[in-house]
Motif scaffolding. Structure first.
Motif, mmCIF file in Angstrom:
data_model
loop_
_atom_site.group_PDB
_atom_site.id
_atom_site.type_symbol
_atom_site.label_atom_id
_atom_site.label_comp_id
_atom_site.label_asym_id
_atom_site.label_seq_id
_atom_site.Cartn_x
_atom_site.Cartn_y
_atom_site.Cartn_z
ATOM 1 N N VAL A 1 0.864 -1.182 0.000
ATOM 2 C CA VAL A 1 0.000 0.000 0.000
ATOM 3 C C VAL A 1 0.894 1.224 0.000
ATOM 4 O O VAL A 1 1.742 1.392 0.893
ATOM 5 C CB VAL A 1 -0.939 0.022 1.223
ATOM 6 N N ASP A 2 0.735 2.052 -0.999
ATOM 7 C CA ASP A 2 1.539 3.270 -1.074
ATOM 8 C C ASP A 2 1.293 4.146 0.149
ATOM 9 O O ASP A 2 0.170 4.253 0.643
ATOM 10 C CB ASP A 2 1.190 4.040 -2.355
ATOM 11 N N GLY A 3 2.384 4.761 0.628
ATOM 12 C CA GLY A 3 2.279 5.572 1.842
ATOM 13 C C GLY A 3 1.344 6.759 1.699
ATOM 14 O O GLY A 3 0.834 7.268 2.706
ATOM 15 N N HIS A 4 1.057 7.198 0.476
ATOM 16 C CA HIS A 4 0.173 8.342 0.237
ATOM 17 C C HIS A 4 -1.140 7.909 -0.430
ATOM 18 O O HIS A 4 -1.838 8.758 -0.997
ATOM 19 C CB HIS A 4 0.876 9.377 -0.644
ATOM 20 N N ALA A 5 -1.452 6.632 -0.352
ATOM 21 C CA ALA A 5 -2.660 6.135 -1.028
ATOM 22 C C ALA A 5 -3.931 6.706 -0.417
ATOM 23 O O ALA A 5 -4.940 6.877 -1.119
ATOM 24 C CB ALA A 5 -2.700 4.612 -0.984
ATOM 25 N N PHE A 6 -3.907 7.019 0.887
ATOM 26 C CA PHE A 6 -5.116 7.500 1.558
ATOM 27 C C PHE A 6 -5.006 8.972 1.962
ATOM 28 O O PHE A 6 -5.807 9.458 2.753
ATOM 29 C CB PHE A 6 -5.393 6.657 2.801
ATOM 30 N N THR A 7 -4.025 9.660 1.426
ATOM 31 C CA THR A 7 -3.772 11.038 1.853
ATOM 32 C C THR A 7 -4.949 11.962 1.571
ATOM 33 O O THR A 7 -5.286 12.826 2.400
ATOM 34 C CB THR A 7 -2.513 11.579 1.151
ATOM 35 N N HIS A 8 -5.592 11.792 0.423
ATOM 36 C CA HIS A 8 -6.671 12.702 0.027
ATOM 37 C C HIS A 8 -8.038 12.294 0.567
ATOM 38 O O HIS A 8 -9.025 12.978 0.291
ATOM 39 C CB HIS A 8 -6.728 12.793 -1.495
ATOM 40 N N LEU A 9 -8.092 11.225 1.329
ATOM 41 C CA LEU A 9 -9.384 10.782 1.881
ATOM 42 C C LEU A 9 -9.634 11.534 3.188
ATOM 43 O O LEU A 9 -9.555 10.962 4.282
ATOM 44 C CB LEU A 9 -9.373 9.267 2.106
ATOM 45 N N SER A 10 -9.951 12.781 3.086
ATOM 46 C CA SER A 10 -10.110 13.616 4.275
ATOM 47 C C SER A 10 -11.365 13.300 5.072
ATOM 48 O O SER A 10 -11.465 13.679 6.241
ATOM 49 C CB SER A 10 -10.130 15.096 3.877
ATOM 50 N N SER A 11 -12.325 12.604 4.465
ATOM 51 C CA SER A 11 -13.576 12.279 5.160
ATOM 52 C C SER A 11 -13.667 10.810 5.554
ATOM 53 O O SER A 11 -14.704 10.380 6.053
ATOM 54 C CB SER A 11 -14.775 12.632 4.270
ATOM 55 N N ILE A 12 -12.606 10.046 5.342
ATOM 56 C CA ILE A 12 -12.659 8.600 5.564
ATOM 57 C C ILE A 12 -12.853 8.286 7.041
ATOM 58 O O ILE A 12 -12.275 8.930 7.921
ATOM 59 C CB ILE A 12 -11.373 7.928 5.019
ATOM 60 N N ARG A 13 -13.700 7.275 7.294
ATOM 61 C CA ARG A 13 -13.973 6.819 8.651
ATOM 62 C C ARG A 13 -13.534 5.381 8.883
ATOM 63 O O ARG A 13 -13.093 5.036 9.979
ATOM 64 C CB ARG A 13 -15.468 6.947 8.971
ATOM 65 N N LYS A 14 -13.652 4.548 7.852
ATOM 66 C CA LYS A 14 -13.343 3.125 8.013
ATOM 67 C C LYS A 14 -12.575 2.629 6.789
ATOM 68 O O LYS A 14 -12.981 2.883 5.661
ATOM 69 C CB LYS A 14 -14.621 2.294 8.189
ATOM 70 N N ILE A 15 -11.467 1.916 7.049
ATOM 71 C CA ILE A 15 -10.676 1.276 5.995
ATOM 72 C C ILE A 15 -10.484 -0.181 6.386
ATOM 73 O O ILE A 15 -9.962 -0.474 7.474
ATOM 74 C CB ILE A 15 -9.315 1.965 5.799
ATOM 75 N N TYR A 16 -10.888 -1.085 5.516
ATOM 76 C CA TYR A 16 -10.785 -2.524 5.778
ATOM 77 C C TYR A 16 -9.770 -3.134 4.815
ATOM 78 O O TYR A 16 -9.991 -3.186 3.603
ATOM 79 C CB TYR A 16 -12.142 -3.200 5.611
ATOM 80 N N LEU A 17 -8.646 -3.609 5.375
ATOM 81 C CA LEU A 17 -7.581 -4.223 4.587
ATOM 82 C C LEU A 17 -7.255 -5.629 5.077
ATOM 83 O O LEU A 17 -6.150 -6.132 4.845
ATOM 84 C CB LEU A 17 -6.318 -3.358 4.646
ATOM 85 N N SER A 18 -8.156 -6.275 5.751
ATOM 86 C CA SER A 18 -7.905 -7.605 6.294
ATOM 87 C C SER A 18 -7.891 -8.654 5.189
ATOM 88 O O SER A 18 -8.358 -8.415 4.064
ATOM 89 C CB SER A 18 -8.962 -7.954 7.337
ATOM 90 N N CYS A 19 -7.322 -9.820 5.524
ATOM 91 C CA CYS A 19 -7.269 -10.966 4.602
ATOM 92 C C CYS A 19 -6.551 -10.592 3.305
ATOM 93 O O CYS A 19 -7.070 -10.819 2.201
ATOM 94 C CB CYS A 19 -8.670 -11.492 4.315
ATOM 95 N N ASN A 20 -5.353 -10.017 3.450
ATOM 96 C CA ASN A 20 -4.503 -9.717 2.304
ATOM 97 C C ASN A 20 -3.115 -10.280 2.571
ATOM 98 O O ASN A 20 -2.947 -11.149 3.451
ATOM 99 C CB ASN A 20 -4.457 -8.206 2.048
ATOM 100 N N LEU A 21 -2.107 -9.806 1.847
ATOM 101 C CA LEU A 21 -0.743 -10.320 1.964
ATOM 102 C C LEU A 21 0.226 -9.230 2.406
ATOM 103 O O LEU A 21 1.408 -9.267 2.062
ATOM 104 C CB LEU A 21 -0.290 -10.907 0.612
ATOM 105 N N LEU A 22 -0.240 -8.295 3.188
ATOM 106 C CA LEU A 22 0.593 -7.175 3.618
ATOM 107 C C LEU A 22 1.654 -7.621 4.620
ATOM 108 O O LEU A 22 1.372 -8.397 5.542
ATOM 109 C CB LEU A 22 -0.264 -6.084 4.252
ATOM 110 N N THR A 23 2.856 -7.127 4.442
ATOM 111 C CA THR A 23 3.944 -7.362 5.394
ATOM 112 C C THR A 23 4.396 -6.069 6.075
ATOM 113 O O THR A 23 5.144 -6.125 7.050
ATOM 114 C CB THR A 23 5.146 -8.004 4.689
#
Length: 501
Positions: free
Chosen positions: A150-172
């Motif tokens: 996930v890019d470090g700036h992928a969510f930068t412009h989501l100024s109104s975001i309340r919930k982000i679900y990234l479960s069940c992936n391959l993130l390290t």
């Protein structure tokens, strides 16, 4: 030819105008009806194209759509600007498709979108440009993909975001530092559970605001056990964070990174008994203030440079900035300290200070727990400790009265006590209590008359002129026989003055 009156002319023109309006409405309705794709279902502002084996999005979509559901299809690609025809779109559901990547402008023109579901696809990377235009997005579902980065700036412009679900992936790994600033002031849930995290940067995570740590889910990851991880989760459990309380049994770690040697982190009987409890980022200041009084809370940040901006988050999730604060009861001073004027009970709770160094692009956080209480009344009852001490004194006095002031039952006690009893007289009135322990051996052993501890003398019997110890387990034990020598004491209290009635 009959001429029409002016009023009749007016009514005739009105009827023609109404007919034109009706024809225009019918034409507009028919155009909307024809714009609904044949494989989809259109109902008011809802367009559903679920499970139709679609390989691409229908070319023509009704512009009145507010909710668009094209999940459970075979979509592999979303074209650029395809949402420009849906200006009222608020909810977009594209789950259970075959999407591996998003084009540069696949989600552009969706500035009003609030809910986006891209779960159960084949996404591998979340890039910076994916969500740049979604300034109104509140809920983002990306779980059950193949996301490894996930890019470090992928969510930068989501100024109104309340919930982000990234479960069940391959993130390290994940850029937690990108969540430390105020680009996500409303974010309350960040689900990173069931990924491939082996290490968690505890310093970055603990620098997050308390309201985000409350909803940061890290369970079901192959984490390597260490003391910093244990202290972090233990601190979250003590704070009652939902991320730990809801999945307490699922917070596990691997000893030395071995898959078969896993332990439950929050189990008190685990391998973390020797871990020292740190006082750094895990410490929390607890302040108390009376109702109506003022309180100044310092911001003990590790940053001491001049180019520091301070922002406080109150217990009611209010942002207090310096300068320019609309809340009259809370004020930030130039040194970063927060002043609560005329504190009230609703001011109680956790306050978070964030010191931001824009020049170094770094920030630190500091939590303070404030309790506003009422003053205690002077007419307070006795404390438990004082009551216990008073009870002990009374009990001691009663014991001393029992030992030293026990009255004698007969008038001639003193005379009888001076005359030794017959050596082998069996008397039921003889006491079985003695002021000295029973004599063991040696006839010349003398008793000590200055002892006031009562011992139970074993029962003896006489056989053939000798004293014999009676078995205490015998069915019919005999009454204790007094000692024949003059040094025996017939009464427990014979060494004390006798009070006659």
């Amino acid at each position: 030819m009959h001429k029409l009156l002016p009023d009749q002319l007016v009514w005739m023109w009105l009827r023609k105008l109404l007919m034109l309006v009706e024809l225009f409405a019918l034409a507009n309705t028919s155009s909307h009806t024809h714009s609904c794709p044949s494989v989809c279902i259109c109902a008011s502002d809802l367009l559903s194209c679920v499970n139709q084996s679609l390989q691409q999005v229908p070319a023509v979509l009704p512009p009145t759509v507010v909710i668009l559901d094209i999940s459970h299809n075979n979509l592999c690609l979303l074209h650029n600007n395809w949402l420009s025809a849906l200006p009222r779109l608020l909810d977009l559901r594209i789950s259970h498709n075959q999407i591996k990547n998003l084009s540069a402008k696949a989600l552009h023109n969706a500035t009003q979108l609030k809910h986006l579901d891209l779960s159960s696809n084949h996404l591998e990377t979340i890039k910076k440009h994916f969500f740049e235009q979604l300034v109104s997005l509140e809920e983002l579902l990306l779980y059950n993909n193949n996301i490894m980065h996930v890019d470090g700036h992928a969510f930068t412009h989501l100024s109104s975001i309340r919930k982000i679900y990234l479960s069940c992936n391959l993130l390290t790994s994940f850029s937690f530092s990108s969540m430390q600033n105020f680009s996500h002031p409303h974010l309350r849930t960040l689900d990173l559970s069931s990924n491939n995290f082996s290490l968690i940067p505890t310093e970055e995570v603990m620098a997050l605001p308390a309201y985000l740590k409350n909803g940061l889910y890290l369970h079901n990851n192959p984490l390597t056990c260490d003391c910093s991880l244990y202290n972090m989760f233990l601190h979250w459990a003590d704070c009652g964070f939902s991320s730990v309380e809801d999945f307490k049994e699922d917070h596990t770690c691997l000893v030395l990174g071995k898959p078969r040697a896993f332990v439950k982190v929050l189990n008190r009987h685990n391998n973390f008994e020797n871990c020292p409890l740190t006082n750094g980022v895990f410490s929390e200041l607890h302040l108390r203030v009376l109702v109506g009084k003022s309180l100044i809370i310092p911001c003990n940040s590790s940053l001491h440079e001049e180019s520091i901006n301070y922002v406080w988050i109150s217990s009611r999730y209010e942002f207090i900035k310096y300068p320019g604060n609309n809340n009259q009861s809370l004020k930030i001073h130039s040194n970063g300290s927060l002043e609560i004027k005329e504190a009230q009970p609703w001011n109680s709770g956790i306050y978070l200070c964030i010191a931001i160094n824009k020049r170094l692009n770094h920030n630190t956080t500091y939590e303070v727990n404030v309790t506003v209480h009422y003053p205690k009344y002077e007419g307070e009852p006795f404390k438990t400790g004082l009551t216990t001490l008073l009870g002990c004194v009374v009990s001691l006095i009663l014991v001393l009265m029992y030992l030293y002031l026990t009255p004698c039952c007969c008038c001639n006690c003193r005379k009888k006590s001076a005359t030794p009893s017959p050596p082998y007289e069996c008397s039921a009135k003889s006491s079985i209590l003695s002021t000295t322990p029973p004599a063991t051996d040696g006839p010349n052993r003398k008793t000590s008359s200055n002892k006031h501890v009562v011992f139970l003398e074993p029962i003896k019997e006489v056989q053939n002129g000798k004293i014999k110890q009676v078995d205490p387990n015998a069915k019919n034990p005999k009454v204790l026989q007094p000692k024949p020598d003059s040094e025996s004491i017939s009464s427990v209290f014979s060494d004390l003055p006798i009070m006659s009635l």
